[in-house]
Design an enzyme around this catalytic site. Structure first.
Site, short mmCIF file in Angstrom:
data_model
loop_
_atom_site.label_atom_id
_atom_site.label_comp_id
_atom_site.label_asym_id
_atom_site.label_seq_id
_atom_site.Cartn_x
_atom_site.Cartn_y
_atom_site.Cartn_z
N VAL A 12 -4.51 -2.13 -7.45
CA VAL A 12 -4.84 -1.90 -8.84
C VAL A 12 -3.59 -2.04 -9.69
CG1 VAL A 12 -5.89 -0.34 -10.51
CG2 VAL A 12 -6.66 -0.31 -8.13
N LYS A 27 -8.44 -4.41 -10.78
CA LYS A 27 -8.50 -4.23 -9.32
C LYS A 27 -8.68 -5.59 -8.66
CE LYS A 27 -10.03 -0.76 -6.93
NZ LYS A 27 -10.84 0.31 -6.30
N LEU A 30 -0.47 0.31 -10.15
CA LEU A 30 -0.99 1.67 -10.27
C LEU A 30 -1.32 2.29 -8.91
CD1 LEU A 30 -3.34 1.24 -13.35
CD2 LEU A 30 -1.21 2.52 -13.26
N GLY A 31 -1.64 1.48 -7.95
CA GLY A 31 -1.98 2.03 -6.64
C GLY A 31 -2.64 1.01 -5.76
N ASP A 44 -17.58 8.38 -4.11
CA ASP A 44 -16.22 8.87 -3.90
C ASP A 44 -15.76 9.71 -5.09
OD1 ASP A 44 -13.92 9.24 -2.43
OD2 ASP A 44 -12.97 7.39 -3.10
N GLY A 97 -5.79 0.86 -2.48
CA GLY A 97 -6.81 1.60 -1.74
C GLY A 97 -7.49 0.71 -0.72
N GLY A 98 -8.63 1.20 -0.20
CA GLY A 98 -9.33 0.46 0.83
C GLY A 98 -9.93 -0.85 0.33
N MET A 99 -10.21 -0.93 -0.98
CA MET A 99 -10.80 -2.14 -1.53
C MET A 99 -9.76 -3.16 -1.96
SD MET A 99 -14.14 -2.11 -1.69
CE MET A 99 -14.34 -3.25 -3.04
N GLY A 100 -8.63 -2.70 -2.48
CA GLY A 100 -7.64 -3.64 -2.97
C GLY A 100 -6.53 -2.95 -3.74
#
Length: 621
Positions: A29, A43, A21-22, A138, A24-27
Site C-alpha cells: 500500500v 493498494k 504505508l505498509g 478483518d 499485507g497478505g494482499m499486496g
C-alpha cells in the site's frame, strides 16, 4: 510512512506515489496524490497472486462491488485497473490515526460516550457494506480510522478475493484468513462467513476501545490459544464500563443468529458531536498537518494509516486548493477548543453478568401475591421444576449439539440441578449448584461432572441462567451463548413408547454379496435420561488382508446413553461391549433417533450428530 525505494514505481495510473504505508497478505500500500492534489491510498496486488487467473477475476468483481457501495463511514474508490499486469485499486486516503494507535499508544481506552458513538458509526458503515452483499472479514482496531466526523472502516472486501486461492477461509498453509484476537468463532473454524461475523468482530473492537485490551487475548498469548478462547470461552471484559456491557456482550454472542444486525445497532445507538476527547481531537489536527508536509516530501514520522480497499462510490477528483486544506486544519483546531456538549444517549438493552439481553420474560417484573409461584421446600419456583432441552448447534430437526437441564427443588447452594450436554463426540452429565431464584429467573453456579462418555473427556459447565418465557419455554444462557429450551418429559420413563423394542436394518439397504451375513439390530429400552438404554448388535463377514471375504463372521456390540428425550431421542457416543468385540468393529459418535412413516410403514431413522449424511434405516423386528 516509509520512503519509496528503487524498486517502487514513481506513479501508478494517474497517481504520484509519496511513500510506503505498509504491506499485507494482499499486496503493498502506497500513499499517493492525484493530479488534483487529493490524498489517495493505492493498494498493489502481490505478483504471485496477480499470476492466478481466478484470483484476478475475483479481484475485479470485488472492486466492482466496492464501487457500488456508498455511505458514511467508508471511503470512495477513486481508480483501479484490474486488467493491469499487476492489478491495483486506489481509494480516498483517510487523514486520521487508527483506533489501535489512539488506544494502544497515545490516549488509552475511550470514554463510554465515545465508544457508543464509535459503535454507531461502525455499524452504519457495516450496513452499507452488508447491503452490497459483502463481508469485511478483518475488522480490527488498525482497520478503524478516527476522524473529526466519525470513524472510518478501511481494508475490507478485497480479502474475499483471497478465497479463490484458499479453501473455506483457510490459506494453502492452513492459516485462517483474519487477525487473531479479532475474529469470529465461525472464522476460527474456517466456516463460510456472513454479516454476523462482522458483528462479532465489531464487539471485539468496541471492547478494545473501551478497555484497551482484546477480549480474547492478543498475539502474546499464542495464536492457537487465542482462537480457542474465541470459539469456546467467555470474553475478558475487565475494566468495561457497566453501561457498555449490554451492547458489547450482544455482539459477542457465540451463535451468529443471536447477534444484533448492523441495522439494529444503528437504530438503537445515538451519537454525540464532538465525539472524541479533546486530547484526541488535538491529535487529529497534528495528523492533518503531517499529511500536508507529506505532499512536499517532508512527512514527519507518524501514523498515516492507509485507507485500503473500502466500500465507496467513484468520485470526481477536481482541483482542491491548498488554502481549503489549511482551513480544514483550522476547523479541527477550533473543535479542540470548543469542548463537548452534554447529550442524551440511547443504550443497548442492559444485561446481567451472564450477558443475556433483557430482564423478565415480558420485560417486566412480577409482584403481588397473585403471581407468587407455589413452592415446597427450597428456593425454586414451581414453574422451573422439571426438564428442559434445547439445541446449542444446529436446528431442532438436525441438531449437532444439545443440552438438557433437569431442575429439582432445593436450597441455595444445593446441587439439585442435573444437566446433560451432548456433542457429536461426547456426552457429559453433571450437577450444578443452585445460586439464586426469582419468579422469572434461575441462576446455576459451579458444577461437577458425574458421567463422561468417552471417559475423562468432559469439563464442568460454567454459570448457567434460565429465564422463564412461558409455561413451556425458557431462555437459557451461559456466558455469551444463549438459546431457547422447551419443556420435555422427565422421570423414570422418558423414551417415547413408539421407539421401544428391537429394530433391524432394512434389507433394502444391504447391497453387498452374501447379504444374509450382514445383520444390524438396534434395541431401545424404556428408562430415564442418563441410562444406557440403546444397544447396537452387528455382524458381517471378516475380510483377509487382501480384502477377500472369509468364512468367519465378525460380531460387534455397543451401547449408548440417552442424553435427551424431547423432539428427538438423543444418544451419546457408542461404548463397546468388551464381551462382544473385535478389532474390526467401530464405535460411532452421538446420534438422534426418530420415527418416520413411508408408504404406510413405520421406520426408525438414526442420524449422526458428527456429520451430515443419510440416516441409518431400521424396521421393527
Amino acid at each position: 510512512m516509509d520512503p519509496l525505494n528503487a524498486e517502487d514505481p514513481a506513479v501508478i495510473g494517474p497517481f504520484r506515489l509519496l511513500g510506503r504505508l505498509g504491506v499485507g497478505g494482499m499486496g503493498r500500500v502506497y500513499l499517493a496524490r492525484s493530479a488534483g492534489g487529493r490524498a489517495v491510498a493505492v493498494k498493489v496486488v502481490h505478483p504471485e497472486l496477480a499470476a492466478q487467473d481466478e484470483f484476478r477475476r475475483r479481484f475485479a468483481r470485488e472492486v466492482s462491488a466496492l464501487e457500488r457501495v456508498g455511505g458514511a463511514g467508508t471511503a470512495p474508490v477513486l481508480g483501479s485497473d484490474t486488467e493491469a499486469e499487476v492489478p491495483w485499486v486506489a481509494v480516498g486516503y483517510v487523514p486520521g490515526p487508527s483506533l489501535r494507535t489512539v488506544v494502544g499508544d497515545e490516549y488509552g481506552p475511550l470514554p463510554p460516550d465515545s465508544v457508543r458513538t464509535l459503535a454507531a458509526g461502525l455499524a452504519r458503515a457495516l450496513t452499507h457494506i452488508h447491503a452490497a452483499g459483502l463481508v469485511h472479514r478483518d475488522l480490527k482496531p488498525s482497520n478503524v480510522l478516527l476522524t473529526v466526523d466519525g470513524p472510518q472502516i478501511i481494508d475490507f472486501g478485497i480479502a474475499r478475493a483471497l478465497d479463490t486461492v484458499t479453501d473455506g477461509g483457510l490459506t494453502s498453509t492452513g492459516a485462517v484468513v483474519g487477525s487473531p484476537g479479532f475474529m469470529s468463532p465461525e472464522q476460527v473454524r474456517g466456516e463460510r462467513l456472513g454479516p454476523a461475523s462482522d458483528i462479532f468482530c465489531l464487539g471485539s473492537v468496541l471492547a478494545y476501545a473501551a478497555t484497551g485490551h482484546s477480549p480474547f487475548g492478543g498475539s502474546d498469548s499464542g495464536v492457537h490459544a487465542t482462537m480457542f478462547r474465541i470459539a469456546h470461552d467467555e470474553p475478558d471484559l475487565t475494566g468495561l464500563a457497566p453501561e457498555l456491557a449490554g451492547l458489547i456482550r450482544a455482539c459477542l454472542t457465540k451463535d451468529p443468529a443471536g447477534r444484533p444486525s448492523a441495522g439494529e445497532l444503528v437504530g438503537t445507538l445515538k451519537v454525540t458531536d464532538p465525539w472524541l476527547p479533546a486530547d484526541v481531537l488535538a491529535r487529529l489536527g497534528r495528523h492533518a498537518a503531517r499529511l500536508l508536509e507529506a505532499e512536499d516530501g517532508t512527512a514527519a514520522a507518524g501514523d498515516p494509516t492507509p485507507a485500503t480497499p473500502l466500500p465507496g462510490t467513484r468520485e470526481q477528483d477536481g482541483p482542491r486548493p491548498r488554502r481549503r486544506r489549511t482551513g480544514l486544519i483550522a476547523a479541527v483546531t477550533a473543535l479542540v477548543v470548543a469542548g463537548a456538549a452534554a447529550l442524551t444517549y440511547t443504550y443497548w438493552p442492559q444485561t446481567d453478568p451472564s450477558g443475556t439481553l433483557g430482564t423478565g420474560p415480558d420485560g417486566k417484573g412480577r409482584t403481588g401475591a397473585g403471581t407468587t409461584a407455589a413452592r415446597t421446600t427450597g428456593i425454586v419456583p414451581a414453574a422451573f421444576l422439571g426438564a428442559w432441552e434445547g439445541v446449542l448447534k444446529g436446528t431442532a430437526d438436525i441438531p449437532y449439539e444439545t443440552s438438557r437441564i433437569e431442575v429439582s427443588q432445593g436450597a441455595a447452594g444445593a446441587r439439585t440441578v442435573v444437566y446433560t450436554h451432548v456433542t457429536g463426540e461426547r456426552l457429559c452429565i453433571g450437577r450444578a449448584v443452585l445460586v439464586s431464584a426469582t419468579e422469572n429467573e434461575l441462576v446455576l453456579g459451579d458444577s461437577e461432572i458425574t458421567a463422561s462418555v468417552p471417559a475423562q473427556r468432559c469439563t464442568a459447565a460454567a454459570r448457567q441462567t434460565l429465564r422463564l418465557r412461558s409455561t413451556d419455554v425458557v431462555e437459557w444462557s451461559s456466558g455469551v451463548a444463549k438459546t431457547t429450551f422447551q419443556r420435555v418429559p422427565s422421570g423414570a420413563a422418558v423414551v417415547p413408547a413408539a421407539l421401544v423394542g428391537t429394530w433391524r436394518q432394512s434389507p433394502d439397504t444391504v447391497t453387498q454379496p452374501d447379504a444374509d451375513r450382514y445383520t444390524y439390530e438396534l434395541t431401545v429400552t424404556q428408562g430415564p435420561v442418563g441410562a444406557p438404554l440403546i444397544r447396537f448388535d452387528q455382524s458381517f463377514p471378516r475380510t483377509d488382508k487382501d480384502g477377500n471375504i472369509a468364512s468367519e463372521d465378525v460380531r460387534c456390540a455397543t451401547t449408548a446413553v440417552v442424553g435427551g428425550a424431547g423432539n428427538l431421542l438423543v444418544i451419546g457416543p457408542e461404548t463397546r461391549d468388551p464381551e462382544v468385540w473385535d478389532p474390526e468393529c467401530a464405535e460411532n459418535g452421538s446420534s438422534n433417533l426418530r420415527i418416520v412413516r413411508f408408504k404406510g410403514k413405520e421406520l426408525l431413522h438414526v442420524y449422526s450428530m458428527t456429520a451430515d449424511g443419510e440416516p441409518g434405516e431400521f424396521v421393527r423386528d
